[in-house]
Design a protein around this motif. Structure first.
Motif, short mmCIF file in Angstrom:
data_model
loop_
_atom_site.label_atom_id
_atom_site.label_comp_id
_atom_site.label_asym_id
_atom_site.label_seq_id
_atom_site.Cartn_x
_atom_site.Cartn_y
_atom_site.Cartn_z
N THR A 437 0.82 -1.21 0.00
CA THR A 437 0.00 0.00 0.00
C THR A 437 0.85 1.27 0.00
N GLN A 438 2.19 1.07 0.06
CA GLN A 438 3.11 2.20 0.01
C GLN A 438 2.80 3.25 1.08
N ARG A 439 2.63 2.76 2.31
CA ARG A 439 2.42 3.73 3.39
C ARG A 439 2.90 3.14 4.72
N PHE A 440 3.03 4.02 5.69
CA PHE A 440 3.43 3.57 7.02
C PHE A 440 2.23 3.09 7.80
N TYR A 441 2.44 2.08 8.60
CA TYR A 441 1.43 1.64 9.57
C TYR A 441 2.03 1.75 10.96
N ALA A 442 1.18 1.90 11.97
CA ALA A 442 1.69 1.89 13.34
C ALA A 442 2.04 0.45 13.67
N LYS A 443 3.25 0.24 14.18
CA LYS A 443 3.65 -1.13 14.49
C LYS A 443 2.78 -1.69 15.61
N HIS A 444 2.51 -0.89 16.64
CA HIS A 444 1.63 -1.36 17.72
C HIS A 444 0.21 -0.83 17.46
N GLN A 492 -0.28 13.50 18.77
CA GLN A 492 -1.24 12.60 18.14
C GLN A 492 -1.52 13.03 16.70
N LYS A 493 -1.57 14.33 16.52
CA LYS A 493 -1.79 14.86 15.16
C LYS A 493 -0.64 14.46 14.24
N LYS A 494 0.57 14.60 14.78
CA LYS A 494 1.77 14.25 14.00
C LYS A 494 1.72 12.78 13.61
N MET A 495 1.29 11.96 14.57
CA MET A 495 1.20 10.52 14.36
C MET A 495 0.25 10.22 13.20
N PHE A 496 -0.93 10.81 13.27
CA PHE A 496 -1.91 10.54 12.21
C PHE A 496 -1.40 11.01 10.85
N LYS A 497 -0.62 12.08 10.89
CA LYS A 497 -0.10 12.61 9.63
C LYS A 497 0.83 11.58 8.97
N VAL A 498 1.74 11.02 9.78
CA VAL A 498 2.64 10.01 9.22
C VAL A 498 1.84 8.82 8.69
N LEU A 499 0.74 8.52 9.35
CA LEU A 499 -0.07 7.37 8.94
C LEU A 499 -0.97 7.70 7.74
#
Ligand code: ASP
Length: 585
Positions: A437-444, A492-499
């Motif tokens: 899918t060419q994207r990052f996922y949260a490992k946990h 949390q916003k930063k996190m969602f952005k990477v995702l």
């Protein structure tokens, strides 16, 4: 009163006592003048005795009782001539005076004994009969005791059990949700929780400080022996704690459980970083009951004319002690093993360290004895050992070698089910990259906090960011995992952005949590354990199904009640499903 005693408790000290027992006819034996019946209930088995000479009509009646009849008997406790040392009631029997048949029973479709003749499918179809067997019954008793010990330990430490809702909206834990249509809200759906993750965080914001719940979770995943669509977690969360506090508290819980459930005093649990686990065992849940660590051989083996090695990104070996004597047939079997699709290697190279100090390998054509000696030294191999080597893409080869190492552990009987070797895996990466899918996922999961010292890398180099996330692994099984959480809106916003979430999407799905962060969210961290799996691990069993009263099969079906099943058109209409589906089309 139906009964004065259970079938598991009478002993010689009750000799002469008049008793009433109830239970199921386990089996009966006619020995001419005498008839014996084993009467069973949850607590055990008691022998009933009927004497033809003393009371022939009662004896005749006893002989008509079929297996699994439910009966009530009245009689007197007497000492037995032939004592059975294997059961607690084996010193006594009941000289029966009256029998009442409470219910007859059809012949069960399989024998209700420890070694049953019933196959899995049949036993699942008649699970209520299967539950009468000791194997299943004892597992359910074990499960109950384990849950009691957990509740006791956690409440003593100040945790309180709080229930969270089952009808919620989607939470992203990496699996698919089970969806429930809402009748009252046309076109809208609930999702069943994959875990109470966001709720337990909201409870921390609500000031509850220490929460736990033994709770059902639902994940619509493809099933394997150790997976169930609904399973139970011991879910925990605490405020004002660091990772260290969490590890200490729950290591304490496990030590207590090992003591109480198994009588074992455990040493402190070792800790290993995720990177070390991957490089040493090729997985993040290593079975450390045995050694056989990975030894990287890439550089050492890439200086000759063996193209397969020279082209490989990664070459790795493990040393199997005292296996140099493996026959051609055994080596071929290992090669077949690594070539299975689930293991996925294209071939296996072996190196036998002979007792006379010479070396024999499947790549002798390309390597000198000195080359092979160097490999043996790097692997710490001694005369008599066997080195097994795989090569290819790094991640893939690590996975294959991990399987081969476990297979060797099985073959060499190094995975003793009575030995318990827990360890913490720490410093997980925060993200993983998905090629497809060419994207990052949260490992946990997306609520996991980056390590403060790595947070600055979130925008520039996400893959390098480590998390304060941890897993507890016992004997190669991940029994639980958790993390220190994000508790500030900006992070949390930063996190969602990477995702890959836009601000609007993040706000739409998780606005409730991000808004809550703005009303005084305390720092918090937690963990959850797979409770069914915990039971299995403590009992040295692979399948969690054995510890679930009414489990589902590999196709996610309950064959006893025939679920899932179709529903009527009227029901669908009432739920607006038909009109919703039409609208979508
Ligand atoms: N909710 C997580 C899970 O189900 C556990 C946790 O982070 O506490 O894996």
């Amino acid at each position: 009163m139906y009964r004065t005693n259970t079938c598991g408790e009478l002993t010689l000290s009750e000799t002469g006592k008049k008793v009433v027992l109830c239970g199921w006819v386990q089996k009966s034996r006619d020995l001419g003048g005498m008839t014996f019946i084993d009467l069973r209930d949850r607590y055990g088995i008691t022998q009933l005795t009927f004497n033809m000479e003393v009371n022939s009509s009662l004896c005749e009646q006893a002989r008509t009782l079929g297996r699994e009849y439910v009966i009530q008997v009245e009689g007197v406790v007497a000492e037995r001539y032939n004592k059975n040392k294997n059961i607690p009631t084996g010193d006594i029997e009941i000289i029966v005076e009256t029998i009442t048949v409470l219910n007859e029973a059809k012949l069960p479709p399989f024998t209700i004994e420890d070694n049953t003749d019933g196959g899995e499918e049949l036993r699942m179809q008649y699970r209520y009969l299967d539950i009468r067997r000791n194997a299943v019954k004892n597992n359910l008793l074990f499960r109950h005791k384990l849950s009691m010990e957990i509740r006791n330990y956690l409440s003593e430490k100040g945790f309180i059990e709080i229930e969270t809702p089952f009808l919620i909206s989607s939470t992203p834990e990496g699996a698919r949700d089970f969806i429930v249509p809402s009748r009252m809200n046309e076109g809208k759906f609930y999702a069943l929780p994959q875990s109470p993750q966001t709720f337990k965080q909201l409870l921390m914001i609500g000031g509850m400080d220490k929460y736990f719940q033994i709770v059902r979770c639902f994940r619509d995943e493809d099933l394997r022996a150790d997976r169930q669509p609904e399973f139970t977690q011991v879910d925990c969360e605490t405020s004002f704690v660091t990772q260290e506090d969490v590890l200490q508290t729950f290591e304490g819980l496990y030590k207590d459980l090992f003591q109480k459930m198994k009588g074992i005093t455990m040493e402190d649990f070792p800790r290993m970083t995720y990177d070390k686990a991957m490089n040493t065992y090729g997985c993040d849940k290593p079975d450390i009951r045995f050694g056989m660590p990975f030894v990287e051989l890439t550089e050492l083996l890439q200086h000759r004319h063996f193209a397969i090695f020279n082209d490989a990104e990664y070459i790795v070996g493990v040393c199997a002690e005292n296996c140099a004597g493996y026959t051609r047939k055994q080596l071929d079997a290992l090669t077949d093993f690594v070539k299975r699709p689930q293991v996925g290697a294209s071939g296996l190279v072996y190196l036998q360290c002979n007792e006379d100090g010479s070396f024999k390998s499947s790549v002798d054509k390309f390597y000198t004895q000195e080359d092979l000696q160097a490999v043996a030294s790097k692997c710490n191999a001694k005369a008599g050992d066997l080195i097994l080597i795989l090569c290819g893409k790094k991640e893939h080869t690590q996975k294959s070698m991990c399987e081969l190492r476990l297979e060797m552990g099985n073959r060499l009987e190094l995975r003793n089910p009575n030995l318990f070797k827990p360890l913490w895996i720490v410093d997980f990466p925060l993200f993983e990259w998905d090629e497809e899918t060419q994207r990052f996922y949260a490992k946990h999961h997306p609520f996991t906090a980056p390590k403060p010292e790595d947070e600055y890398l979130m925008e520039t180099n996400p893959i390098a960011v480590r998390a304060n996330a941890y897993d507890l692994v016992i004997n190669g099984v991940e029994v639980g995992g958790g993390s220190v959480r994000i508790f500030q809106r900006e992070t949390q916003k930063k996190m969602f952005k990477v995702l890959g979430f836009s601000d609007e999407e993040a706000q739409k799905q998780f606005g409730f949590l991000m808004n809550a962060f703005e009303y005084g969210a305390p720092p918090h961290a937690g963990i959850a354990f797979g409770f069914d799996r915990m039971c299995a691990v403590f009992c040295g069993v692979d399948s969690i199904r054995d510890f679930i009263a009414f489990p589902k099969n590999n196709a996610g079906k309950d064959v006893m009640i025939n679920a899932p099943s179709t529903v009527s058109k009227e029901q669908l209409n009432e739920l607006n499903i038909i009109s919703t589906v039409k609208d979508i089309q």
